[in-house]
Design a protein around this motif. Structure first.
Motif, PDB file in Angstrom:
ATOM      1  N   SER A 252       0.846  -1.194   0.000  1.00  0.00           N
ATOM      2  CA  SER A 252       0.000   0.000   0.000  1.00  0.00           C
ATOM      3  C   SER A 252       0.878   1.239   0.000  1.00  0.00           C
ATOM      4  O   SER A 252       2.021   1.219   0.462  1.00  0.00           O
ATOM      5  N   ILE A 253       0.327   2.312  -0.542  1.00  0.00           N
ATOM      6  CA  ILE A 253       0.975   3.614  -0.506  1.00  0.00           C
ATOM      7  C   ILE A 253      -0.105   4.672  -0.355  1.00  0.00           C
ATOM      8  O   ILE A 253      -1.177   4.575  -0.963  1.00  0.00           O
ATOM      9  N   ASP A 254       0.134   5.632   0.537  1.00  0.00           N
ATOM     10  CA  ASP A 254      -0.798   6.751   0.661  1.00  0.00           C
ATOM     11  C   ASP A 254       0.012   8.043   0.675  1.00  0.00           C
ATOM     12  O   ASP A 254       1.109   8.113   1.232  1.00  0.00           O
ATOM     13  N   MET A 255      -0.529   9.052   0.013  1.00  0.00           N
ATOM     14  CA  MET A 255       0.169  10.329  -0.159  1.00  0.00           C
ATOM     15  C   MET A 255      -0.822  11.477  -0.015  1.00  0.00           C
ATOM     16  O   MET A 255      -2.021  11.311  -0.252  1.00  0.00           O
ATOM     17  N   ASN A 256      -0.296  12.632   0.389  1.00  0.00           N
ATOM     18  CA  ASN A 256      -1.118  13.833   0.358  1.00  0.00           C
ATOM     19  C   ASN A 256      -0.253  15.058   0.073  1.00  0.00           C
ATOM     20  O   ASN A 256       0.956  15.070   0.340  1.00  0.00           O
ATOM     21  N   TYR A 257      -0.900  16.060  -0.507  1.00  0.00           N
ATOM     22  CA  TYR A 257      -0.236  17.339  -0.729  1.00  0.00           C
ATOM     23  C   TYR A 257      -1.198  18.436  -0.278  1.00  0.00           C
ATOM     24  O   TYR A 257      -2.314  18.540  -0.785  1.00  0.00           O
ATOM     25  N   ARG A 258      -0.773  19.218   0.694  1.00  0.00           N
ATOM     26  CA  ARG A 258      -1.599  20.285   1.269  1.00  0.00           C
ATOM     27  C   ARG A 258      -0.897  21.619   1.075  1.00  0.00           C
ATOM     28  O   ARG A 258       0.254  21.795   1.448  1.00  0.00           O
ATOM     29  N   ASN A 259      -1.604  22.553   0.441  1.00  0.00           N
ATOM     30  CA  ASN A 259      -1.030  23.874   0.209  1.00  0.00           C
ATOM     31  C   ASN A 259      -2.155  24.900   0.202  1.00  0.00           C
ATOM     32  O   ASN A 259      -3.083  24.812  -0.602  1.00  0.00           O
ATOM     33  N   ASN A 260      -2.068  25.840   1.091  1.00  0.00           N
ATOM     34  CA  ASN A 260      -3.045  26.920   1.190  1.00  0.00           C
ATOM     35  C   ASN A 260      -4.441  26.351   1.438  1.00  0.00           C
ATOM     36  O   ASN A 260      -4.690  25.760   2.475  1.00  0.00           O
ATOM     37  N   LYS A 261      -5.378  26.470   0.489  1.00  0.00           N
ATOM     38  CA  LYS A 261      -6.761  26.094   0.720  1.00  0.00           C
ATOM     39  C   LYS A 261      -7.105  24.703   0.215  1.00  0.00           C
ATOM     40  O   LYS A 261      -8.238  24.248   0.372  1.00  0.00           O
ATOM     41  N   LEU A 262      -6.170  24.024  -0.409  1.00  0.00           N
ATOM     42  CA  LEU A 262      -6.456  22.724  -1.008  1.00  0.00           C
ATOM     43  C   LEU A 262      -5.642  21.619  -0.343  1.00  0.00           C
ATOM     44  O   LEU A 262      -4.465  21.807  -0.028  1.00  0.00           O
ATOM     45  N   ASN A 263      -6.273  20.482  -0.157  1.00  0.00           N
ATOM     46  CA  ASN A 263      -5.592  19.295   0.332  1.00  0.00           C
ATOM     47  C   ASN A 263      -5.941  18.129  -0.598  1.00  0.00           C
ATOM     48  O   ASN A 263      -7.092  17.722  -0.706  1.00  0.00           O
ATOM     49  N   PHE A 264      -4.925  17.615  -1.306  1.00  0.00           N
ATOM     50  CA  PHE A 264      -5.102  16.479  -2.204  1.00  0.00           C
ATOM     51  C   PHE A 264      -4.560  15.228  -1.501  1.00  0.00           C
ATOM     52  O   PHE A 264      -3.466  15.261  -0.930  1.00  0.00           O
ATOM     53  N   TYR A 265      -5.291  14.149  -1.569  1.00  0.00           N
ATOM     54  CA  TYR A 265      -4.811  12.925  -0.955  1.00  0.00           C
ATOM     55  C   TYR A 265      -5.230  11.724  -1.803  1.00  0.00           C
ATOM     56  O   TYR A 265      -6.248  11.752  -2.506  1.00  0.00           O
ATOM     57  N   GLY A 266      -4.418  10.703  -1.747  1.00  0.00           N
ATOM     58  CA  GLY A 266      -4.698   9.497  -2.516  1.00  0.00           C
ATOM     59  C   GLY A 266      -4.008   8.298  -1.908  1.00  0.00           C
ATOM     60  O   GLY A 266      -3.040   8.431  -1.149  1.00  0.00           O
ATOM     61  N   SER A 267      -4.506   7.117  -2.229  1.00  0.00           N
ATOM     62  CA  SER A 267      -3.903   5.891  -1.708  1.00  0.00           C
ATOM     63  C   SER A 267      -4.181   4.731  -2.662  1.00  0.00           C
ATOM     64  O   SER A 267      -5.128   4.764  -3.459  1.00  0.00           O
ATOM     65  N   TYR A 268      -3.323   3.739  -2.560  1.00  0.00           N
ATOM     66  CA  TYR A 268      -3.501   2.501  -3.327  1.00  0.00           C
ATOM     67  C   TYR A 268      -3.072   1.338  -2.440  1.00  0.00           C
ATOM     68  O   TYR A 268      -2.038   1.391  -1.754  1.00  0.00           O
ATOM     69  N   GLY A 269      -3.876   0.290  -2.433  1.00  0.00           N
ATOM     70  CA  GLY A 269      -3.531  -0.908  -1.686  1.00  0.00           C
ATOM     71  C   GLY A 269      -3.928  -2.147  -2.466  1.00  0.00           C
ATOM     72  O   GLY A 269      -4.915  -2.141  -3.202  1.00  0.00           O
ATOM     73  N   ASN A 270      -3.145  -3.199  -2.331  1.00  0.00           N
ATOM     74  CA  ASN A 270      -3.494  -4.452  -2.997  1.00  0.00           C
ATOM     75  C   ASN A 270      -3.336  -5.622  -2.042  1.00  0.00           C
ATOM     76  O   ASN A 270      -2.643  -5.529  -1.027  1.00  0.00           O
ATOM     77  N   ASN A 271      -3.992  -6.702  -2.368  1.00  0.00           N
ATOM     78  CA  ASN A 271      -3.893  -7.938  -1.605  1.00  0.00           C
ATOM     79  C   ASN A 271      -3.966  -9.084  -2.600  1.00  0.00           C
ATOM     80  O   ASN A 271      -5.005  -9.332  -3.215  1.00  0.00           O
ATOM     81  N   ILE A 272      -2.853  -9.765  -2.787  1.00  0.00           N
ATOM     82  CA  ILE A 272      -2.758 -10.861  -3.741  1.00  0.00           C
ATOM     83  C   ILE A 272      -2.385 -12.103  -2.941  1.00  0.00           C
ATOM     84  O   ILE A 272      -1.233 -12.249  -2.512  1.00  0.00           O
ATOM     85  N   ALA A 273      -3.359 -12.961  -2.712  1.00  0.00           N
ATOM     86  CA  ALA A 273      -3.129 -14.067  -1.778  1.00  0.00           C
ATOM     87  C   ALA A 273      -3.882 -15.314  -2.203  1.00  0.00           C
ATOM     88  O   ALA A 273      -5.009 -15.241  -2.702  1.00  0.00           O
TER      89      ALA A 273
END
Length: 817
Positions: A252-273
């Motif tokens: 999994s990976i999660d990221m965000n970018y926050r600047n002034n009035k905007l906050n962008f966030y995203g994530s991806y996760g997998n499960n291969i079993a």
């Protein structure tokens, strides 16, 4: 969370010898750069000799009020990790016992932390007025790669190892939510797709208030995920691999970018079993036995992306989407052995599913001038598409023909919420809201040889099923805080419209059978919560609520859920809702090094939903049976729970829990004398069943801090005998061991290793008495080794304003470590 721990330990210290007066110090703590409230800030009260007297923490809106402070000169120390401490001298004298410090603005320390989210080393439990909150620390994320793996470590929660189904307080009638939102994804599949490292908290809401949807007898399990809200670019990366007989990979990976009035966030996760399961079944009287070999395949990918737009101080707009892609299923073989080897049979199953779930959420919040006074509008759309192909191949003597099954599912859920909150005073609050839940499922099923006609021939059939359920509701809740008492009263009213229509088609001669069903009803669901805090060390809670278990689509779906040579399972389209009235009482005692909580509950259940066993009327004399859910008489359930958090030393802490659940279960099983030649329906006997089920569970999770970088963990669990209507599961116990090591600059990287079922004691053995005596042994992959690596990156230092999460307005009831 370490701040919260230290705060409670501070508050447990003995006070000075000065006479305790009813003095108090209050105020609000803000981030100096963002002018936003800071929750969970440590407030420490010291006397003139710099000795700690008492303390506390700020609430979600940054406010604090510390009471029972002795007369004289004291120092109020405001401490928060990553910020510069502020000390304020205060003099409490006659006529000046209540001091309001107003707004206190904390500046970020010059050597502020870089991490996005400070995750505590040890998981902690917080008892609140209407829920128990497990703050997931690094120790719990060590135990396994997914949410399903760590759930058995949580008090009162159990996960079925074979199916992944979850139960709360011994009952599977529970709503599973993620960030306060329901999903169309089946709960077992959903839990195996959420990476454990992405979980911030797990809320066990056993007696929800009227503000919540009343679905689920056992209550709600709400999984809260980490969400980065720091200024700048930040993120976390996790990878893991487990193995016993088959590999199990997740990342999994999660990221965000926050600047002034905007906050962008995203994530991806997998499960291969892949998971290997062996099942042995034996009919004691007949000597017939079955060996089932199943390979469960799981390949899932979960994406999330969202944006928060802080228009100004009073207006916030947010939008996010979740996209889930899954393909998997079961490959298996069933060998049936008869007394005469010439009669032996084999069934080969190839069951594959491909589904896609989409969620789109829009939220707008308006804050009024008065603090805490707001209105919020939220719309959530959830779509689920699933294609299942099931191939059944038979060989041996007297077998039925091979047949294939194809099922498509289209499921839509739309939820619209309008919530209003008005703090009428400093000690009272009014909440009200409206909600519309629109739910529709369309299923289409085709089989080339499922149904047997009067001539004994298996013929192709087609079934379509349309199920629509619309719920419109309104709620109101009033809460009041007194000196030592607090209460919350709520009422929710719902009108429900159910419209279902099934069509069975004989594809040989074109005849159809139509089965319509309607059920419209109005229900009222009251709730009440009372807390009493006679001192900082003691807290009492009492609650009452009324809830409903609406039949799920799988329970009313006339399409077969599964087929074996001897068993089929179908839904019951005419199933009625089950209503539950529940009362609960809890006591929490804060200790110097921890806390202990004890509770009891009692439930009165109306029109109980349970399973019945029926003779297959399309194949009388074949020994085939049908499993189907039905409504039974009223019944009751009760339970006792005890849980504790304790830190005996600086290097050792543990969470332990004991729970006991009792329930009277009713059902029935039809039977047919196998000696009757050419039997008819009049030869079928109906046998009613009633059992008293008492389940005992004990679990303890230990965390040992060897060095600042190295920690060890040990988890042990005992689960007592589980007696159901048609089965009895033997007791089970096991031990898991774990290791966690942090390294690189500022411990940005963490390596974890976990070994499950170390002593190879985990077994599932079942005895069934109805409709005939059987013994079963399940042998899944219990003895697994799992290794993971986590890394955090980015340099955000300032915490941005968090979007308000619906249903997050609850009062603390004390009792957390």
């Amino acid at each position: 969370m370490l701040i919260m721990i230290s705060s409670l330990m501070i508050s447990a210290q003995p006070s000075s010898n000065s006479e305790i007066k009813n003095g108090s110090v209050s105020g609000r703590v803000l981030d100096a750069n963002l002018s936003e409230p800071l929750p969970y800030v440590n407030i420490v009260i010291k006397d003139a000799a710099n000795k700690v007297i008492t303390g506390g923490i700020t609430t979600e809106n940054g406010k604090f009020k510390i009471e029972r402070i002795p007369q004289g000169d004291v120092t109020v120390s405001i401490q928060f990790i990553g910020y510069t401490t502020i000390d304020k001298p205060v003099k409490l004298t006659r006529g000046n016992y209540k001091v309001d410090l107003g707004d206190i603005k904390l500046q970020e320390a010059a050597t502020g932390l870089d991490e996005v989210t400070v995750v505590a080393e040890t998981s902690t439990i917080q008892q609140k007025i209407d829920r128990r909150v497990i703050n997931v620390g690094k120790d719990l994320t060590t135990v396994g790669p997914t949410a399903s793996d760590i759930m058995n470590n949580i008090p009162t929660v159990n996960v079925n190892v074979q199916t992944g189904d979850i139960a709360l307080r011994g009952n599977p009638n529970v709503q599973v939510m993620v960030d306060g939102k329901l999903s169309n994804i089946p709960a077992a599949q959903l839990l195996r797709q959420i990476p454990s490292a992405s979980i911030k908290q797990i809320e066990l809401i056993t007696n929800p208030s009227a503000k919540y949807n009343p679905d689920g007898m056992s209550g709600i399990i709400n999984i809260i995920l980490h969400k980065n809200v720091n200024i700048g670019f930040n993120g976390n990366l996790n990878v893991g691999l487990g193995y016993q007989l088959e590999p199990k990979f997740n990342s999994s990976i999660d990221m965000n970018y926050r600047n002034n009035k905007l906050n962008f966030y995203g994530s991806y996760g997998n499960n291969i079993a892949d998971r290997q399961n062996f099942i042995k079944l034996a009919q004691v009287e007949t000597g017939i036995s079955q060996d089932i070999d199943l390979l469960d395949r799981n390949n899932s990918h979960l994406f999330k992306f969202g944006v928060d737009y802080y228009i100004n101080d009073k207006n916030t707009f947010s939008v996010f989407t979740n996209q889930n892609f899954f393909d998997g299923g079961a490959l298996g073989k069933t060998d049936i052995f008869f007394n005469d080897p010439a009669d032996n049979q084999t069934q080969v199953i190839d069951n594959m599913s491909n589904n896609h779930s989409q969620q789109y959420n829009v939220n707008y919040k308006l804050d009024f001038d008065k603090e805490g006074h707001n209105i919020e509008l939220e719309a959530d759309s959830n779509m689920f598409e699933d294609d299942v192909e099931r191939f059944n191949r038979f060989s041996g003597a007297n077998t039925r023909p091979n047949f294939d099954e194809f099922t498509t599912t289209d499921r839509d859920r739309t939820t619209i919420n309008l919530d209003y909150v008005n703090p009428l005073s400093e000690t009272s609050k009014l909440e009200a809201g409206l909600q519309a839940r629109l739910f529709n499922t369309d299923l289409a099923y085709n089989s080339d040889a499922r149904v047997q006609n009067e001539s004994g021939d298996y013929i192709p059939t087609s079934t379509s099923f349309d199920y629509e359920r619309n719920i419109y509701s309104a709620y109101v809740s009033y809460s009041k805080q007194l000196e030592k008492w607090s209460y919350q009263l709520g009422l929710r009213g719902e009108t429900v419209n159910v419209d279902a229509f099934a069509v069975d088609t004989d594809l040989v001669n074109g005849t159809t059978t139509e089965i319509p069903f309607k059920n419209d009803y109005i229900q009222v669901y009251p709730s009440a919560f009372i807390t009493y805090n006679p001192s900082e060390k003691n807290s009492y809670q009492f609650s009452f609520s009324r809830r409903v278990d609406r039949p799920g689509v799988g329970q009313v779906n006339p399409i077969p859920e599964f087929n074996t040579p001897l068993i089929s399972q179908f839904g019951n389209q005419e199933l009625e809702p089950q209503f539950t009235n529940s009362i609960e009482a809890n006591y929490t005692r804060n200790l110097k090094k921890g806390s202990i909580t004890a509770g009891v509950f009692y439930r009165l259940i109306e029109d109980e939903i349970n399973q019945g066993v029926f003779v297959d009327r399309s194949a009388l004399g074949s020994g085939r049976v049908i499993l189907r859910i039905d409504n039974f008489d009223d019944t009751s359930a009760y339970g006792v729970e005890i849980s504790s958090n304790y830190r005996p030393t600086k290097w050792w802490s543990f969470n332990a829990s004991f729970d006991l659940y009792g329930r009277k279960q009713r059902g029935f099983a039809e039977s047919l004398d196998p000696t009757i030649i050419n039997p008819t329906e009049s030869d079928i006997q109906l046998n009613k069943t009633e059992v008293d089920n008492l389940i005992i569970n004990f679990r303890v999770f230990n965390n040992f801090k060897v060095t600042k970088k190295l920690s060890l963990s040990a988890f042990a669990m005992y689960r007592g005998k589980d007696t159901g209507l048609n089965f009895e599961v033997d007791p089970m116990y096991f031990v898991n061991l774990g290791l966690r090591y942090s390294f690189l600059e500022e411990n940005r990287a963490t390596f974890s290793l976990n070994f499950n079922n170390v002593f190879d004691t985990q077994e599932v053995n079942i005895l069934s008495e109805r409709p005939f005596r059987q013994e079963a042994e399940f042998i899944p992959e219990f003895k697994t080794i799992f290794a993971s690596l986590a890394y955090r990156f980015g340099g955000g230092k300032y915490r941005a304003k968090s979007r308000k999460r619906r249903d997050n307005d609850e009062k603390s009831g004390g009792g957390f470590l």
